[in-house]
Write an enzyme that holds these catalytic residues in place. Structure first.
Site, PDB file in Angstrom:
ATOM      1  N   PHE A 152     -29.700  -2.370  41.928  1.00  0.00           N
ATOM      2  CA  PHE A 152     -30.101  -0.980  42.184  1.00  0.00           C
ATOM      3  C   PHE A 152     -30.154  -0.199  40.873  1.00  0.00           C
ATOM      4  CE2 PHE A 152     -29.784   3.111  44.666  1.00  0.00           C
ATOM      5  CZ  PHE A 152     -30.861   2.854  45.503  1.00  0.00           C
ATOM      6  N   GLY A 153     -30.885  -0.763  39.910  1.00  0.00           N
ATOM      7  CA  GLY A 153     -31.158  -0.037  38.664  1.00  0.00           C
ATOM      8  C   GLY A 153     -32.381   0.850  38.851  1.00  0.00           C
ATOM      9  N   ARG A 154     -33.022   1.166  37.740  1.00  0.00           N
ATOM     10  CA  ARG A 154     -34.174   2.086  37.811  1.00  0.00           C
ATOM     11  C   ARG A 154     -35.257   1.583  38.764  1.00  0.00           C
ATOM     12  NH1 ARG A 154     -33.526   1.767  32.221  1.00  0.00           N
ATOM     13  NH2 ARG A 154     -32.952   3.690  31.163  1.00  0.00           N
ATOM     14  N   ILE A 155     -35.628   0.299  38.600  1.00  0.00           N
ATOM     15  CA  ILE A 155     -36.753  -0.207  39.401  1.00  0.00           C
ATOM     16  C   ILE A 155     -36.336  -0.374  40.862  1.00  0.00           C
ATOM     17  CG2 ILE A 155     -38.450  -2.071  39.651  1.00  0.00           C
ATOM     18  CD1 ILE A 155     -38.140  -2.552  36.585  1.00  0.00           C
TER      19      ILE A 155
ATOM     20  N   ARG B  90     -23.929  -4.818  41.642  1.00  0.00           N
ATOM     21  CA  ARG B  90     -22.624  -5.294  41.171  1.00  0.00           C
ATOM     22  C   ARG B  90     -21.613  -4.151  41.091  1.00  0.00           C
ATOM     23  NH1 ARG B  90     -23.379  -9.556  36.649  1.00  0.00           N
ATOM     24  NH2 ARG B  90     -24.590 -10.306  38.396  1.00  0.00           N
TER      25      ARG B  90
ATOM     26  N   ALA C 170     -38.681  -9.568  39.548  1.00  0.00           N
ATOM     27  CA  ALA C 170     -37.638  -9.463  38.517  1.00  0.00           C
ATOM     28  C   ALA C 170     -37.866 -10.526  37.444  1.00  0.00           C
ATOM     29  CB  ALA C 170     -36.270  -9.600  39.170  1.00  0.00           C
ATOM     30  N   ARG C 171     -37.302 -11.702  37.640  1.00  0.00           N
ATOM     31  CA  ARG C 171     -37.520 -12.824  36.731  1.00  0.00           C
ATOM     32  C   ARG C 171     -37.529 -14.110  37.552  1.00  0.00           C
ATOM     33  NH1 ARG C 171     -39.443 -10.171  33.555  1.00  0.00           N
ATOM     34  NH2 ARG C 171     -38.932  -9.830  31.369  1.00  0.00           N
TER      35      ARG C 171
ATOM     36  N   GLU D  33     -43.133 -19.933  33.738  1.00  0.00           N
ATOM     37  CA  GLU D  33     -44.452 -19.303  33.544  1.00  0.00           C
ATOM     38  C   GLU D  33     -45.106 -19.872  32.293  1.00  0.00           C
ATOM     39  OE1 GLU D  33     -44.133 -15.028  33.537  1.00  0.00           O
ATOM     40  OE2 GLU D  33     -42.894 -15.056  35.332  1.00  0.00           O
TER      41      GLU D  33
ATOM     42  N   HIS E  31     -47.600 -12.151  36.925  1.00  0.00           N
ATOM     43  CA  HIS E  31     -46.691 -11.265  36.166  1.00  0.00           C
ATOM     44  C   HIS E  31     -47.392  -9.952  35.780  1.00  0.00           C
ATOM     45  CE1 HIS E  31     -42.831 -11.433  33.514  1.00  0.00           C
ATOM     46  NE2 HIS E  31     -43.115 -10.181  33.858  1.00  0.00           N
TER      47      HIS E  31
ATOM     48  N   GLY F 139     -46.382  -6.824  36.877  1.00  0.00           N
ATOM     49  CA  GLY F 139     -45.541  -5.656  37.167  1.00  0.00           C
ATOM     50  C   GLY F 139     -45.855  -4.423  36.330  1.00  0.00           C
TER      51      GLY F 139
HETATM   52  C1  DGY Z   1     -40.676  -6.712  31.248  1.00  0.00           C
HETATM   53  O1  DGY Z   1     -40.923  -5.756  30.533  1.00  0.00           O
HETATM   54  O2  DGY Z   1     -39.652  -7.350  31.156  1.00  0.00           O
HETATM   55  C2  DGY Z   1     -41.659  -7.065  32.288  1.00  0.00           C
HETATM   56  O3  DGY Z   1     -41.402  -8.258  32.914  1.00  0.00           O
HETATM   57  C3  DGY Z   1     -43.080  -7.057  31.748  1.00  0.00           C
HETATM   58  O4  DGY Z   1     -43.847  -6.650  32.845  1.00  0.00           O
END
Ligand code: DGY
Length: 323
Positions: A156-159, A180, A241-242, A271, A289, A291
């Protein structure tokens, strides 16, 4: 005074490249070809600053020896799990990132994935483009209603917050989350969200699970076979996220065995390679990717890097220092 020598590893938005060229002795990557490990190592030996991005790999081996010239890595991206931070730190190299400016666009892509996978947008477009749409009918491409469903957010950070806001206030969803550290319930309520104590409790009640935690060792394979089994059987996974946060093999098995209903993915474990078995599934929406991929955000990310290295070479603290 000689200007710092700077290497930019990939093509950047032209407005940012122009500012870099005005301020520094800069080498741009006009071909946009990815640098191989040998070229990245050479860059660390010959440039005062290297400006890598999330698709460059900088493991500890690149930092070995006494001949490193680089003093700062101005990363283009908020995530920095592609850089061996301990190795950079051991060499006294400052690392900066670009937080804040990609929040909205990344939350938008998570929403796009959620809607696409729930409403079968990818399947519908593929069918239509293939000339196979035979017309409207009551049982054609029936998806899942989004309004009124529960979304579970991991991180629950910014994004995570921006995504919660969209889900709750934009789409009438109930929002629960795992984080966390404890979040003030009043703060969570601003985003229409409620914190639950464990990931398992979030998974148990969520129709959609969306990942918004950092990648790297601490969250590697956070979503594994046990956690897919803990999700509702009709639930969907969204990952912006990742890739390494998800055990991709376990995800494929969960999808193939009907343990979960579908997935919307923007990031992958290795990736740019994406498993053929994922590509073969109609109930999976796959993006490359994207985002942060808007003109406004990519330019803002680049300008953050400019601010960070400008501050550093002026002897000031870079605003977005991570080490
Ligand atoms: C980042 O900035 O880490 C992003 O994955 C790029 O979109």
């Amino acid at each position: 005074m000689t200007r710092p020598r700077i290497l930019v590893t990939r093509r950047w938005p032209s407005a940012v490249e122009a500012v870099l060229s005005e301020r520094f002795d800069v080498v741009l990557n006009t071909s946009d070809a990815a640098l191989d490990p040998g070229q990245l190592r050479e860059a660390l030996l010959t440039f005062d600053a290297v400006l890598p991005t999330v698709s460059d790999r900088l493991p500890s081996t690149l930092f070995e020896g006494d001949a490193i010239r680089t003093k700062i890595l101005g990363n283009f991206g908020v995530g920095f799990n592609h850089i061996d931070i301990a190795a950079a730190k051991a060499k006294g190299i400052v690392v900066t990132n670009t937080p804040g400016v990609l929040t909205d666009c990344t939350a938008d892509i998570a929403m796009l994935l959620l809607l696409s996978v729930a409403r079968r947008g990818g399947e519908g477009e593929r069918e239509l483009r293939a000339g196979q749409w035979s017309g409207w009918r009551p049982t054609h491409l029936i998806g899942t209603k989004v309004t009124g469903k529960t979304v579970g957010i991991i991180g629950f950070g910014r994004i995570g917050r921006a995504f919660a806001q969209r889900c709750h206030f934009g789409f009438g969803m109930d929002v629960v989350f795992y984080n966390r550290s404890a979040i003030d319930p009043m703060e969570a309520a601003r985003y229409g969200a409620m914190q639950l104590p464990t990931i398992e409790e979030v998974l148990a009640v969520s129709d959609f699970v969306s990942l918004h935690c950092p990648g790297g060792a601490e969250n590697r394979h956070l979503m594994n076979a046990d956690r897919f089994a803990a999700m509702k059987r009709q639930a969907f996974l969204i990952n912006t996220a990742r890739g390494d946060v998800v055990d991709e093999a376990a995800l494929i098995a969960a999808l193939e065995q009907g343990i979960i209903r579908g997935a919307g993915l923007d990031v992958y474990e290795t990736e740019p390679s994406v498993p053929e078995r994922l590509k073969a599934m109609e109930n999976v929406v796959l993006l490359p990717h994207l985002g942060s991929a808007t003109e406004e955000t990519r330019t803002a990310m680049g300008m953050k890097v400019v601010d960070n290295i400008t501050a550093f070479f002026a002897g000031r603290e870079p605003p977005d220092r991570v080490v």
